[in-house]
Design a protein around this motif. Sequence first.
Motif, PDB file in Angstrom:
ATOM      1  N   ILE A  67     -15.208 -18.962  52.983  1.00  0.00           N
ATOM      2  CA  ILE A  67     -15.474 -20.265  52.368  1.00  0.00           C
ATOM      3  C   ILE A  67     -15.312 -20.102  50.861  1.00  0.00           C
ATOM      4  CG2 ILE A  67     -17.184 -22.083  51.987  1.00  0.00           C
ATOM      5  CD1 ILE A  67     -18.485 -21.161  54.660  1.00  0.00           C
ATOM      6  N   HIS A  68     -14.525 -20.980  50.259  1.00  0.00           N
ATOM      7  CA  HIS A  68     -14.329 -20.965  48.815  1.00  0.00           C
ATOM      8  C   HIS A  68     -14.446 -22.410  48.334  1.00  0.00           C
ATOM      9  CE1 HIS A  68     -11.550 -20.319  45.132  1.00  0.00           C
ATOM     10  NE2 HIS A  68     -12.822 -20.259  44.800  1.00  0.00           N
ATOM     11  N   VAL A  69     -15.376 -22.650  47.419  1.00  0.00           N
ATOM     12  CA  VAL A  69     -15.653 -23.997  46.944  1.00  0.00           C
ATOM     13  C   VAL A  69     -15.641 -23.996  45.415  1.00  0.00           C
ATOM     14  CG1 VAL A  69     -17.386 -25.843  46.896  1.00  0.00           C
ATOM     15  CG2 VAL A  69     -17.076 -24.479  48.969  1.00  0.00           C
ATOM     16  N   THR A  70     -14.972 -25.002  44.837  1.00  0.00           N
ATOM     17  CA  THR A  70     -14.973 -25.198  43.384  1.00  0.00           C
ATOM     18  C   THR A  70     -15.551 -26.582  43.100  1.00  0.00           C
ATOM     19  OG1 THR A  70     -13.037 -23.783  43.137  1.00  0.00           O
ATOM     20  CG2 THR A  70     -13.551 -25.243  41.302  1.00  0.00           C
ATOM     21  N   ILE A  71     -16.506 -26.620  42.163  1.00  0.00           N
ATOM     22  CA  ILE A  71     -17.232 -27.849  41.853  1.00  0.00           C
ATOM     23  C   ILE A  71     -17.017 -28.185  40.378  1.00  0.00           C
ATOM     24  CG2 ILE A  71     -19.508 -28.933  41.811  1.00  0.00           C
ATOM     25  CD1 ILE A  71     -20.297 -26.452  43.730  1.00  0.00           C
ATOM     26  N   PRO A  72     -16.432 -29.347  40.069  1.00  0.00           N
ATOM     27  CA  PRO A  72     -16.267 -29.734  38.669  1.00  0.00           C
ATOM     28  C   PRO A  72     -17.587 -30.265  38.093  1.00  0.00           C
ATOM     29  CG  PRO A  72     -15.224 -31.343  40.115  1.00  0.00           C
ATOM     30  CD  PRO A  72     -15.786 -30.254  40.986  1.00  0.00           C
ATOM     31  N   VAL A  73     -18.078 -29.615  37.054  1.00  0.00           N
ATOM     32  CA  VAL A  73     -19.366 -29.996  36.458  1.00  0.00           C
ATOM     33  C   VAL A  73     -19.310 -31.404  35.874  1.00  0.00           C
ATOM     34  CG1 VAL A  73     -21.116 -29.377  34.738  1.00  0.00           C
ATOM     35  CG2 VAL A  73     -19.957 -27.583  36.034  1.00  0.00           C
ATOM     36  N   ALA A  74     -18.154 -31.837  35.420  1.00  0.00           N
ATOM     37  CA  ALA A  74     -18.017 -33.171  34.824  1.00  0.00           C
ATOM     38  C   ALA A  74     -18.373 -34.292  35.797  1.00  0.00           C
ATOM     39  CB  ALA A  74     -16.599 -33.370  34.302  1.00  0.00           C
ATOM     40  N   THR A  75     -18.358 -34.020  37.115  1.00  0.00           N
ATOM     41  CA  THR A  75     -18.666 -35.053  38.105  1.00  0.00           C
ATOM     42  C   THR A  75     -20.165 -35.217  38.335  1.00  0.00           C
ATOM     43  OG1 THR A  75     -18.571 -33.553  40.006  1.00  0.00           O
ATOM     44  CG2 THR A  75     -16.482 -34.594  39.297  1.00  0.00           C
ATOM     45  N   LEU A  76     -20.976 -34.406  37.682  1.00  0.00           N
ATOM     46  CA  LEU A  76     -22.426 -34.458  37.876  1.00  0.00           C
ATOM     47  C   LEU A  76     -22.972 -35.838  37.501  1.00  0.00           C
ATOM     48  CD1 LEU A  76     -25.035 -31.831  37.100  1.00  0.00           C
ATOM     49  CD2 LEU A  76     -25.333 -34.065  36.093  1.00  0.00           C
ATOM     50  N   VAL A  77     -23.779 -36.396  38.380  1.00  0.00           N
ATOM     51  CA  VAL A  77     -24.483 -37.651  38.126  1.00  0.00           C
ATOM     52  C   VAL A  77     -25.927 -37.427  38.547  1.00  0.00           C
ATOM     53  CG1 VAL A  77     -24.704 -40.087  38.752  1.00  0.00           C
ATOM     54  CG2 VAL A  77     -22.432 -39.055  38.527  1.00  0.00           C
ATOM     55  N   ALA A  78     -26.843 -37.705  37.647  1.00  0.00           N
ATOM     56  CA  ALA A  78     -28.274 -37.534  37.929  1.00  0.00           C
ATOM     57  C   ALA A  78     -28.928 -38.897  38.152  1.00  0.00           C
ATOM     58  CB  ALA A  78     -28.945 -36.787  36.786  1.00  0.00           C
ATOM     59  N   SER A  79     -30.225 -38.868  38.372  1.00  0.00           N
ATOM     60  CA  SER A  79     -30.969 -40.086  38.688  1.00  0.00           C
ATOM     61  C   SER A  79     -31.014 -41.087  37.543  1.00  0.00           C
ATOM     62  CB  SER A  79     -32.383 -39.731  39.147  1.00  0.00           C
ATOM     63  OG  SER A  79     -33.000 -38.887  38.203  1.00  0.00           O
ATOM     64  N   ASN A  80     -30.688 -40.661  36.320  1.00  0.00           N
ATOM     65  CA  ASN A  80     -30.574 -41.599  35.200  1.00  0.00           C
ATOM     66  C   ASN A  80     -29.601 -41.035  34.162  1.00  0.00           C
ATOM     67  OD1 ASN A  80     -32.094 -40.127  32.979  1.00  0.00           O
ATOM     68  ND2 ASN A  80     -33.730 -40.258  34.527  1.00  0.00           N
ATOM     69  N   SER A  81     -29.129 -41.876  33.281  1.00  0.00           N
ATOM     70  CA  SER A  81     -28.071 -41.470  32.346  1.00  0.00           C
ATOM     71  C   SER A  81     -28.539 -40.415  31.343  1.00  0.00           C
ATOM     72  CB  SER A  81     -27.488 -42.683  31.623  1.00  0.00           C
ATOM     73  OG  SER A  81     -28.500 -43.378  30.928  1.00  0.00           O
ATOM     74  N   LEU A  82     -29.795 -40.477  30.914  1.00  0.00           N
ATOM     75  CA  LEU A  82     -30.304 -39.453  29.982  1.00  0.00           C
ATOM     76  C   LEU A  82     -30.308 -38.083  30.661  1.00  0.00           C
ATOM     77  CD1 LEU A  82     -31.532 -38.471  27.334  1.00  0.00           C
ATOM     78  CD2 LEU A  82     -33.788 -39.150  28.239  1.00  0.00           C
ATOM     79  N   LEU A  83     -30.781 -38.023  31.885  1.00  0.00           N
ATOM     80  CA  LEU A  83     -30.804 -36.759  32.622  1.00  0.00           C
ATOM     81  C   LEU A  83     -29.385 -36.254  32.886  1.00  0.00           C
ATOM     82  CD1 LEU A  83     -32.406 -34.524  33.966  1.00  0.00           C
ATOM     83  CD2 LEU A  83     -32.574 -35.964  36.018  1.00  0.00           C
ATOM     84  N   THR A  84     -28.466 -37.151  33.192  1.00  0.00           N
ATOM     85  CA  THR A  84     -27.070 -36.750  33.385  1.00  0.00           C
ATOM     86  C   THR A  84     -26.542 -36.089  32.115  1.00  0.00           C
ATOM     87  OG1 THR A  84     -26.660 -38.510  34.989  1.00  0.00           O
ATOM     88  CG2 THR A  84     -24.729 -37.579  33.890  1.00  0.00           C
ATOM     89  N   TRP A  85     -26.775 -36.713  30.990  1.00  0.00           N
ATOM     90  CA  TRP A  85     -26.315 -36.154  29.711  1.00  0.00           C
ATOM     91  C   TRP A  85     -26.957 -34.786  29.447  1.00  0.00           C
ATOM     92  CZ3 TRP A  85     -29.138 -34.867  25.354  1.00  0.00           C
ATOM     93  CH2 TRP A  85     -28.363 -34.447  24.265  1.00  0.00           C
ATOM     94  N   GLN A  86     -28.277 -34.686  29.661  1.00  0.00           N
ATOM     95  CA  GLN A  86     -28.976 -33.420  29.427  1.00  0.00           C
ATOM     96  C   GLN A  86     -28.421 -32.303  30.312  1.00  0.00           C
ATOM     97  OE1 GLN A  86     -33.000 -34.773  30.183  1.00  0.00           O
ATOM     98  NE2 GLN A  86     -33.495 -34.714  27.995  1.00  0.00           N
ATOM     99  N   LEU A  87     -28.204 -32.595  31.585  1.00  0.00           N
ATOM    100  CA  LEU A  87     -27.716 -31.573  32.511  1.00  0.00           C
ATOM    101  C   LEU A  87     -26.305 -31.099  32.162  1.00  0.00           C
ATOM    102  CD1 LEU A  87     -29.093 -32.965  35.880  1.00  0.00           C
ATOM    103  CD2 LEU A  87     -29.878 -30.929  34.651  1.00  0.00           C
ATOM    104  N   LYS A  88     -25.465 -31.997  31.664  1.00  0.00           N
ATOM    105  CA  LYS A  88     -24.101 -31.621  31.278  1.00  0.00           C
ATOM    106  C   LYS A  88     -24.057 -30.920  29.920  1.00  0.00           C
ATOM    107  CE  LYS A  88     -21.582 -35.228  33.762  1.00  0.00           C
ATOM    108  NZ  LYS A  88     -20.677 -36.376  33.578  1.00  0.00           N
ATOM    109  N   SER A  89     -25.102 -31.073  29.125  1.00  0.00           N
ATOM    110  CA  SER A  89     -25.134 -30.519  27.770  1.00  0.00           C
ATOM    111  C   SER A  89     -25.398 -29.018  27.770  1.00  0.00           C
ATOM    112  CB  SER A  89     -26.218 -31.223  26.948  1.00  0.00           C
ATOM    113  OG  SER A  89     -27.505 -30.729  27.312  1.00  0.00           O
TER     114      SER A  89
END
Length: 185
Positions: A67-89
């Motif tokens: 099994i080989h999986v690649t996940i693009p971090v840019a697609t991350l979406v969290a429960s709110n926009s502030l958390l999404t920004w923090q997680l990608k930062s």
Amino acid sequence: MLRRLIILLVLVCPWALAVPQSYIIDTNNTTIRLSWHAFGGILSWATFSGVTGAVTLNPNHDVDDYIHVTIPVATLVASNSLLTWQLKSDMFFESERYPTIEFISSRVVAQSAGRFRVFGTLTVRNIARPVILEAVVEDPHAQALTLNATTAISRASYGMDKFALVVDDRIAIAIAIQTNTIPSS
């Protein structure tokens, strides 16, 4: 007599002649969900999409399973926009510096009908750590494969230890992979 036995085996046990089956991950129907507790018990979550990769299962020889999986971090979406920004930062995933997360299995071990333990390496922020996934595969001989897996990781192990006083270290991961058979050449 031997010929009848072989015919009987083929008719009754088609898996006896099974060969490795390769699948490509269906990017549009595969998701990965992270969840954790923060602020004394509030459940938080984030999802990834755009997952790519491949799965190979060989019912006769599990060391060929892969099994080989690649996940693009840019697609991350969290429960709110502030958390999404923090997680990608740079507080957590640093999506600009480390644009992908990767999982590569080292061994897939059958546990029981449709249940597997998947050993492998998860690389986040260029930090590689061993992980074990508990996986359930629906009909491993089908044209399309459904694989659901769970695991948990320590975010501190991947250098994401910001806000340790208010965010739990344990991150639960739920993986829902849909695949399609790779066409034969």
